[in-house]
Write an enzyme that holds these catalytic residues in place. Structure first.
Site, PDB file in Angstrom:
ATOM      1  N   ALA A   1     -17.353  -8.519  -0.984  1.00 25.00           N
ATOM      2  CA  ALA A   1     -18.668  -8.598  -1.632  1.00 25.00           C
ATOM      3  C   ALA A   1     -18.495  -8.282  -3.110  1.00 25.00           C
ATOM      4  CB  ALA A   1     -19.609  -7.589  -0.994  1.00 25.00           C
TER       5      ALA A   1
ATOM      6  N   GLY B   1     -15.696  -8.422   2.691  1.00 23.77           N
ATOM      7  CA  GLY B   1     -16.378  -9.667   3.069  1.00 23.77           C
ATOM      8  C   GLY B   1     -15.419 -10.850   3.094  1.00 23.77           C
TER       9      GLY B   1
ATOM     10  N   GLU C   1     -13.971 -10.759   6.400  1.00 26.36           N
ATOM     11  CA  GLU C   1     -15.039 -11.158   7.332  1.00 26.36           C
ATOM     12  C   GLU C   1     -15.275 -12.676   7.271  1.00 26.36           C
ATOM     13  OE1 GLU C   1     -17.565  -8.126   5.614  1.00 26.36           O
ATOM     14  OE2 GLU C   1     -17.743  -7.119   7.548  1.00 26.36           O
TER      15      GLU C   1
ATOM     16  N   GLU D   1     -13.928  -1.109   2.696  1.00 26.17           N
ATOM     17  CA  GLU D   1     -15.271  -0.616   2.358  1.00 26.17           C
ATOM     18  C   GLU D   1     -15.357   0.911   2.388  1.00 26.17           C
ATOM     19  OE1 GLU D   1     -14.655  -3.126   4.445  1.00 26.17           O
ATOM     20  OE2 GLU D   1     -16.089  -4.770   4.150  1.00 26.17           O
TER      21      GLU D   1
HETATM   22  N1  CAA Z   1     -16.441  -7.319  -6.698  1.00 30.03           N
HETATM   23  C1  CAA Z   1     -16.616  -7.542  -8.027  1.00 30.03           C
HETATM   24  N2  CAA Z   1     -15.609  -7.729  -8.885  1.00 30.03           N
HETATM   25  C2  CAA Z   1     -14.357  -7.696  -8.391  1.00 30.03           C
HETATM   26  C3  CAA Z   1     -14.077  -7.465  -7.034  1.00 30.03           C
HETATM   27  C4  CAA Z   1     -15.185  -7.277  -6.172  1.00 30.03           C
HETATM   28  N3  CAA Z   1     -15.041  -7.104  -4.836  1.00 30.03           N
HETATM   29  N4  CAA Z   1     -12.741  -7.462  -6.840  1.00 30.03           N
HETATM   30  C5  CAA Z   1     -12.202  -7.693  -8.060  1.00 30.03           C
HETATM   31  N5  CAA Z   1     -13.174  -7.834  -8.993  1.00 30.03           N
HETATM   32  C6  CAA Z   1     -13.022  -8.066 -10.423  1.00 30.03           C
HETATM   33  C7  CAA Z   1     -12.566  -6.814 -11.138  1.00 30.03           C
HETATM   34  O1  CAA Z   1     -13.656  -5.964 -11.419  1.00 30.03           O
HETATM   35  C8  CAA Z   1     -11.926  -7.400 -12.365  1.00 30.03           C
HETATM   36  O2  CAA Z   1     -12.935  -7.764 -13.259  1.00 30.03           O
HETATM   37  P1  CAA Z   1     -12.803  -7.434 -14.839  1.00 30.03           P
HETATM   38  O3  CAA Z   1     -11.661  -8.300 -15.284  1.00 30.03           O
HETATM   39  O4  CAA Z   1     -14.131  -7.866 -15.386  1.00 30.03           O
HETATM   40  O5  CAA Z   1     -12.531  -5.990 -14.935  1.00 30.03           O
HETATM   41  C9  CAA Z   1     -11.287  -8.687 -11.847  1.00 30.03           C
HETATM   42  O6  CAA Z   1     -11.974  -9.005 -10.635  1.00 30.03           O
HETATM   43  C10 CAA Z   1      -9.835  -8.536 -11.508  1.00 30.03           C
HETATM   44  O7  CAA Z   1      -9.694  -7.426 -10.635  1.00 30.03           O
HETATM   45  P2  CAA Z   1      -8.436  -6.430 -10.717  1.00 30.03           P
HETATM   46  O8  CAA Z   1      -8.041  -6.209 -12.126  1.00 30.03           O
HETATM   47  O9  CAA Z   1      -8.760  -5.241  -9.891  1.00 30.03           O
HETATM   48  O10 CAA Z   1      -7.325  -7.362 -10.006  1.00 30.03           O
HETATM   49  P3  CAA Z   1      -6.019  -6.916  -9.235  1.00 30.03           P
HETATM   50  O11 CAA Z   1      -5.290  -8.177  -8.943  1.00 30.03           O
HETATM   51  O12 CAA Z   1      -5.297  -5.798  -9.935  1.00 30.03           O
HETATM   52  O13 CAA Z   1      -6.555  -6.304  -7.835  1.00 30.03           O
HETATM   53  C11 CAA Z   1      -7.895  -6.317  -5.814  1.00 30.03           C
HETATM   54  C12 CAA Z   1      -7.158  -7.146  -6.909  1.00 30.03           C
HETATM   55  C13 CAA Z   1      -6.880  -5.536  -4.976  1.00 30.03           C
HETATM   56  C14 CAA Z   1      -8.603  -7.342  -4.953  1.00 30.03           C
HETATM   57  C15 CAA Z   1      -8.872  -5.335  -6.468  1.00 30.03           C
HETATM   58  O14 CAA Z   1      -9.644  -6.025  -7.445  1.00 30.03           O
HETATM   59  C16 CAA Z   1      -9.807  -4.686  -5.507  1.00 30.03           C
HETATM   60  O15 CAA Z   1      -9.448  -3.703  -4.864  1.00 30.03           O
HETATM   61  N6  CAA Z   1     -11.063  -5.208  -5.390  1.00 30.03           N
HETATM   62  C17 CAA Z   1     -12.083  -4.634  -4.540  1.00 30.03           C
HETATM   63  C18 CAA Z   1     -11.800  -4.865  -3.061  1.00 30.03           C
HETATM   64  C19 CAA Z   1     -12.880  -4.246  -2.192  1.00 30.03           C
HETATM   65  O16 CAA Z   1     -13.127  -3.071  -2.203  1.00 30.03           O
HETATM   66  N7  CAA Z   1     -13.544  -5.117  -1.402  1.00 30.03           N
HETATM   67  C20 CAA Z   1     -14.633  -4.690  -0.517  1.00 30.03           C
HETATM   68  C21 CAA Z   1     -15.953  -4.961  -1.181  1.00 30.03           C
HETATM   69  S1  CAA Z   1     -17.311  -4.374  -0.227  1.00 30.03           S
HETATM   70  C22 CAA Z   1     -17.589  -5.559   0.928  1.00 30.03           C
HETATM   71  O17 CAA Z   1     -16.947  -6.578   0.985  1.00 30.03           O
HETATM   72  C23 CAA Z   1     -18.693  -5.242   1.931  1.00 30.03           C
HETATM   73  C24 CAA Z   1     -19.278  -6.411   2.645  1.00 30.03           C
HETATM   74  O18 CAA Z   1     -18.987  -7.573   2.487  1.00 30.03           O
HETATM   75  C25 CAA Z   1     -20.318  -6.158   3.603  1.00 30.03           C
END
Ligand code: CAA
Length: 259
Positions: free
Chosen positions: A67, A110, A113, A133
């Site tokens: 998400a 997500g 998922e 999450e």
């Molecule tokens: N939402 C919004 N922005 C995201 C994102 C996310 N889930 N994942 C990455 N981005 C954005 C980052 O904020 C960053 O943006 P900026 O350049 O503007 O700062 C850009 O994408 C690149 O991200 P990283 O620099 O972190 O890239 P990376 O390659 O070093 O790492 C990653 C990649 C491991 C996917 C890391 O970005 C990460 O951990 N992301 C979050 C993963 C997460 O927690 N997902 C669960 C979300 S909650 C959910 O999914 C609930 C649901 O559906 C019900």
């Protein structure tokens, strides 16, 4: 439907359409608009008799990082209560034709998922699957506690959801989340080839097979077997069944018409 912004949708090729998630700068984070676009295009494809299978991919680097956390951050309790996302997910889950995912890189939250909404998953060997999450103080909200357990079993589902740790492509294959692992640059072509094979099969039989298989999550064995038998019987009324059996007898390739 608005023109697509967050996805790329291919032309129809041999009965197959590819949907590509297209927010590379945000690691294909599934903001509402993106989910709305996926659910909308799948509904259109469901009504289009010239499409028999769909491939969904995020490209060679990343499938989807979950998400959109920035969008989610703006929602309070009431905002989450009235979130349209569950409706988009439901519409994706109801897609009646085969949906094949080609997954490279991260498929998290997500994103994982969404993978579980696909019927078949081909993963590049760089793929990583996770439900992180818990690190955000939340839990999966689109099937990650339900479909994941039914797919990989209790212990691995608990491990992934409670610890937030990722599993790699080979582990995902061992646990049944993925059916094949390829080189990253091959996952899409393999998924597309498989989609084309399925697209040549009799569409009504494919659709009923998918329905029966997915129904096994919902029912007892006895009820599932009854549904299977009804579907099997219904297919006796199709022209494609006659064609399939005649082609076998006449030692030729069948030509299915979806009737
Ligand atoms: N939402 C919004 N922005 C995201 C994102 C996310 N889930 N994942 C990455 N981005 C954005 C980052 O904020 C960053 O943006 P900026 O350049 O503007 O700062 C850009 O994408 C690149 O991200 P990283 O620099 O972190 O890239 P990376 O390659 O070093 O790492 C990653 C990649 C491991 C996917 C890391 O970005 C990460 O951990 N992301 C979050 C993963 C997460 O927690 N997902 C669960 C979300 S909650 C959910 O999914 C609930 C649901 O559906 C019900």
């Amino acid at each position: 439907m608005l023109p697509y912004k967050d996805i790329l949708v291919s032309e129809i090729d041999a009965g197959v359409v590819t949907i590509r998630l297209n927010r590379p700068d945000a690691r294909n984070a599934l903001r509402n608009r993106l989910l709305q676009e996926i659910s909308g295009v799948l509904e259109q494809i469901a009504r289009d008799d010239s499409v028999n299978a769909v491939v969904i991919t995020g490209g060679e680097q990343v499938f989807a990082a979950g998400a959109d956390i920035k969008e989610m951050a703006a929602l309070d309790f009431i905002g989450v209560m009235s979130d349209p996302r569950p409706g988009y997910w439901r519409r994706i889950a109801q897609f009646p034709k085969p949906l094949i995912a080609a997954v490279n890189g991260f498929a998290l939250g997500g994103g994982c998922e969404l993978v579980m909404h696909a019927d078949i998953v081909i993963a590049g060997d760089n793929a990583q699957f996770g439900q992180p999450e818990i690190n955000l103080g939340i839990i999966p909200g689109a099937g990650g506690t339900q479909r994941l357990l039914r797919t990989v079993g209790k212990s691995m589902a608990m491990q992934m959801v409670l610890s937030g740790e990722f599993i790699n492509a080979e582990q995902a294959r061992t646990f049944g989340l993925v059916s094949e692992v390829t080189l990253p640059e091959m996952s899409y072509s393999r998924a597309l080839a498989l989609a084309k094979v399925i697209a040549e099969k009799p569409p009504v039989a494919v659709r009923l097979a998918k329905e029966c298989l997915l129904n096994s999550y919902e029912t007892t064995l006895d009820t599932g077997l009854k549904l299977e038998r009804k579907a099997f019987t219904l297919l006796a009324a199709t022209e494609d069944r006659n064609e399939g059996i005649s082609a076998f007898m006449e030692k030729r390739r069948p030509i299915f018409k979806g009737q």
